[in-house]
Design an enzyme around this catalytic site. Structure first.
Site, short mmCIF file in Angstrom:
data_model
loop_
_atom_site.label_atom_id
_atom_site.label_comp_id
_atom_site.label_asym_id
_atom_site.label_seq_id
_atom_site.Cartn_x
_atom_site.Cartn_y
_atom_site.Cartn_z
N LYS A 177 38.47 38.43 52.14
CA LYS A 177 38.66 39.43 51.07
C LYS A 177 39.95 39.11 50.33
O LYS A 177 41.06 39.38 50.81
CB LYS A 177 38.75 40.85 51.64
CG LYS A 177 38.67 41.88 50.52
CD LYS A 177 39.45 43.14 50.77
CE LYS A 177 40.84 43.14 50.22
NZ LYS A 177 41.00 43.07 48.77
N GLU A 180 42.23 42.18 45.03
CA GLU A 180 41.40 42.59 43.90
C GLU A 180 42.01 42.16 42.57
O GLU A 180 41.33 42.07 41.56
CB GLU A 180 41.17 44.11 43.92
CG GLU A 180 42.43 44.97 43.97
CD GLU A 180 42.98 45.19 45.39
OE1 GLU A 180 42.90 44.25 46.21
OE2 GLU A 180 43.50 46.28 45.67
N GLY A 230 50.00 40.10 53.48
CA GLY A 230 50.25 41.10 52.44
C GLY A 230 51.50 41.88 52.77
O GLY A 230 52.36 41.43 53.53
N GLY A 231 51.58 43.09 52.23
CA GLY A 231 52.77 43.90 52.38
C GLY A 231 52.83 44.62 53.72
O GLY A 231 51.82 44.77 54.42
N GLY A 235 49.89 46.14 56.08
CA GLY A 235 49.80 45.46 57.37
C GLY A 235 49.78 46.43 58.54
O GLY A 235 49.02 46.26 59.49
N GLU A 252 50.88 38.33 58.43
CA GLU A 252 51.93 37.62 57.68
C GLU A 252 52.40 38.60 56.62
O GLU A 252 51.73 38.80 55.61
CB GLU A 252 51.34 36.37 57.01
CG GLU A 252 50.93 35.28 57.95
CD GLU A 252 52.12 34.58 58.59
OE1 GLU A 252 53.21 34.59 58.02
OE2 GLU A 252 51.94 34.04 59.70
N CYS A 291 56.78 35.39 49.20
CA CYS A 291 57.19 36.13 50.40
C CYS A 291 58.51 35.59 50.95
O CYS A 291 59.30 36.34 51.51
CB CYS A 291 56.11 36.05 51.46
SG CYS A 291 55.58 34.37 51.79
N GLU A 388 61.84 44.82 50.05
CA GLU A 388 61.31 43.68 49.31
C GLU A 388 60.93 44.12 47.89
O GLU A 388 60.11 45.01 47.72
CB GLU A 388 60.06 43.17 50.05
CG GLU A 388 59.53 41.89 49.50
CD GLU A 388 58.24 41.48 50.21
OE1 GLU A 388 57.38 42.34 50.45
OE2 GLU A 388 58.11 40.28 50.50
P1 NAD Z 1 49.09 44.24 49.72
O1 NAD Z 1 49.47 44.59 51.09
O2 NAD Z 1 49.08 45.30 48.70
O3 NAD Z 1 47.64 43.61 49.68
C1 NAD Z 1 47.29 42.48 50.44
C2 NAD Z 1 45.80 42.50 50.70
O4 NAD Z 1 45.50 43.60 51.55
C3 NAD Z 1 44.96 42.70 49.45
O5 NAD Z 1 43.78 41.95 49.56
C4 NAD Z 1 44.65 44.19 49.49
O6 NAD Z 1 43.48 44.54 48.80
C5 NAD Z 1 44.49 44.40 50.99
N1 NAD Z 1 44.68 45.77 51.45
C6 NAD Z 1 45.39 46.76 50.89
N2 NAD Z 1 45.31 47.88 51.64
C7 NAD Z 1 44.57 47.57 52.72
C8 NAD Z 1 44.14 48.30 53.87
N3 NAD Z 1 44.45 49.58 54.07
N4 NAD Z 1 43.40 47.65 54.80
C9 NAD Z 1 43.08 46.35 54.64
N5 NAD Z 1 43.43 45.63 53.56
C10 NAD Z 1 44.17 46.22 52.61
O7 NAD Z 1 50.04 43.04 49.31
P2 NAD Z 1 50.11 42.32 47.91
O8 NAD Z 1 50.85 43.24 46.98
O9 NAD Z 1 48.77 41.81 47.53
O10 NAD Z 1 51.00 41.05 48.26
C11 NAD Z 1 52.36 41.08 48.30
C12 NAD Z 1 52.85 41.13 49.73
O11 NAD Z 1 52.34 40.05 50.49
C13 NAD Z 1 54.34 41.01 49.82
O12 NAD Z 1 54.85 41.96 50.72
C14 NAD Z 1 54.54 39.61 50.36
O13 NAD Z 1 55.76 39.41 51.01
C15 NAD Z 1 53.38 39.44 51.24
N6 NAD Z 1 53.11 38.02 51.48
C16 NAD Z 1 53.45 37.48 52.69
C17 NAD Z 1 53.26 36.13 52.93
C18 NAD Z 1 53.65 35.51 54.25
O14 NAD Z 1 53.30 34.36 54.49
N7 NAD Z 1 54.35 36.20 55.13
C19 NAD Z 1 52.70 35.34 51.94
C20 NAD Z 1 52.35 35.91 50.73
C21 NAD Z 1 52.57 37.26 50.51
#
Ligand code: NAD
Length: 494
Positions: A177, A180, A230-231, A235, A252, A291, A388
């Protein structure tokens, strides 16, 4: 614009069951790039069923390792064949420069090749000495099963591939997934996997929002592992949702990454120029939406004024624009939400006493652009230093002693990456040893290698991607104990 069918289940491209669609926007001018399927729970359940059937049917898990590796190598070749097309798509979708898009494709190809080579070179199992010639004991590694792979928008293709390549190498099936906001290159990658010959049902894709698609994947009882990038907020929700079914969880998450500069690194003009140049790169590449961005400059007090003045001068020269235009060095932020978030953090920093040395504003015109921003006079209690931002915002803190530098660099709930700049080898080793971060660079910033583990301490996550540990995430260990001379135990006398 007509809909692109971006849901891929059991080998077929589909619209969402509900018929819903979403417009994917170009962050440069907010025009519509594509219209994609907006999946929901019914699509997610269908994708999980397909992945479950493909795994339980056994064709892919039972495919010899050499053939699985060959498929990964073919995928790497196809990515290189389509490097310009996919690099451009990533540039348009994520708002990065075309050159960054191309580099991402190269890095992704390298990851596919790395995992192909890693599994090919492995032995079949580890024989364990059970202390008796009558016992043959061996530990083997098997695929986990159905993997849910959830990815963010900053490196859509790269993040998906760091999960997909090891998941496939280990013999799993999956549902991916993407964010979006940036689903297009993940769909392109699935097309290439199909072209490379992956059996139907092994790779499934559901485009749609975090809730319900990601949330359903994390909670689904037929999913064996969820790997999330993700964030922090999302997470923790994923971890909670995964708890009831006790699935494996890999996270991550974010980072608040220190870039520690000792004055001795800048004793020569060349050293000074290099450290400033790399500090700029650390903080502002991809408009800071990385990140591991070096968003906290921690500089020795005696060097501060000279270093920050040059950094701010060069930050002001960074050329923003459409990533495909010649000479452009930075694209926009990915969305209106990300722009608003960045503006809010800068405003909060200024209200807490930070001193603006560069940027701090949007340029005129359309799109989600924000000027690279340098905030001097920051301290560890400010929100902008602790949280962040994920935008082009660099904070400056100072130290006088090595201990103080280390304490500041470790004063974060995250622990993804950090760097130390020094000409003193002993200090370099000492500081690197004391930093509580998953990657430490000495006199460098940002490089990573597919052979080396990537991931974080603290709230930067759980588990590792890349390297041997990045493959181990997608496996279960199984101990097979064979008694070659079985006899009654007679524990019970009757
Ligand atoms: P986000 O957490 O908003 O979204 C990440 C993904 O999770 C998206 O696909 C989103 O649709 C999905 N998502 C959102 N809510 C969810 C839920 N309740 N259950 C399951 N999935 C859900 O993050 P973002 O804004 O897309 O990305 C930015 C973040 O990602 C930053 O915090 C960044 O540091 C982190 N990031 C980390 C790494 C790493 O390697 N550690 C790499 C890239 C990005």
């Amino acid at each position: 614009m007509s809909e692109q069918k971006t849901i891929h289940i059991a080998g077929k491209w589909r619209s969402a069951v509900s018929g819903a669609t979403r417009e994917v926007l170009d962050p440069v001018d907010a025009t519509v790039l594509a219209v994609v399927a907006e999946g929901a729970t019914a699509d997610t359940d269908a994708a999980v069923s397909a992945a479950r059937a493909a795994f339980d049917g056994g064709e892919w898990p039972a495919t010899p390792v050499a053939e699985r590796a060959e498929l990964l190598r073919r995928t790497a070749d196809l990515l290189q064949r389509d490097r310009e097309r996919i690099g451009l798509l990533e540039s348009l979708d994520a708002g990065k420069t075309l050159e960054e898009g191309r580099v991402d494709v190269d890095c992704v190809s390298a990851a596919f090749r790395y995992f192909a080579d890693l599994v090919t070179g492995e032995s079949a199992g580890r024989v364990v000495d059970a202390g008796s010639p009558d016992i043959h004991s061996v530990v083997v590694h098997e695929p986990v099963g159905v993997c849910a792979l959830i990815t963010p928008w900053n490196y859509p293709l790269l993040q998906a591939s760091w999960k997909i390549a090891p998941a496939l190498a280990a013999g799993n099936t999956f549902v991916v997934k993407p964010s979006e906001i940036t689903p297009l290159t993940t769909a392109a990658l699935i097309e290439l996997l199909v072209e490379a010959g992956l059996p139907a049902g092994v790779a499934n894709l559901v485009t749609g929002p975090g809730d319900p698609v990601g949330a359903r994947l994390a909670a689904h009882p037929d999913v064996d592992l969820v790997s999330f990038t993700g964030g922090l907020t999302s997470g923790t929700k994923v971890m909670r949702a995964a708890a009831d079914s006790v699935k494996k969880v890999a996270l991550e998450l974010g980072g608040k990454n220190p870039n520690v500069v000792f004055a001795d690194a800048c004793a020569t003009e060349e050293g000074f120029d290099t450290a400033v140049d790399q500090a700029l790169n650390a903080a502002f590449i991809h408009s800071g939406q990385v990140c591991s961005a070096g968003s906290r400059l921690i500089v020795e007090e005696s060097l501060r004024e000279r270093f920050v003045a040059e950094l701010a001068r060069r930050a002001d020269l960074i050329r923003l624009g459409r990533g495909t235009d010649p000479g452009v060095e930075c694209g926009p932020l990915v969305s209106a939400g990300q722009l608003a978030r960045t503006e809010e953090y800068v405003a909060s920093a200024l209200s807490e006493g930070a001193v603006l040395r560069a940027g701090g504003e949007r340029p005129d015109g359309p799109g989600y652009f924000y000027r690279p921003t340098v905030l001097d006079g920051c301290h560890r209690l400010m929100r902008v230093v602790r949280e962040e931002v994920f935008g082009p915002v660099l904070t400056v803190e100072t130290f006088r002693t090595e201990d103080e530098a280390v304490a500041l660099a470790n004063d974060t709930e995250y622990g993804l990456a950090g760097a130390v700049w020094t000409a003193d080898q002993g200090r370099a080793r000492r500081v690197a040893g004391r930093l509580r971060h998953g990657t430490v660079w000495i006199n460098d910033f940002h490089p990573y290698l597919p052979q080396a583990e990537w991931g974080g301490f603290g709230k930067s996550g759980i588990g590792r991607e890349l390297g041997p540990a990045g493959l181990a995430e997608y496996r279960e260990a199984k101990h097979v104990y064979q008694n070659l001379a079985p006899r009654p135990v007679r524990w019970f006398a009757g």
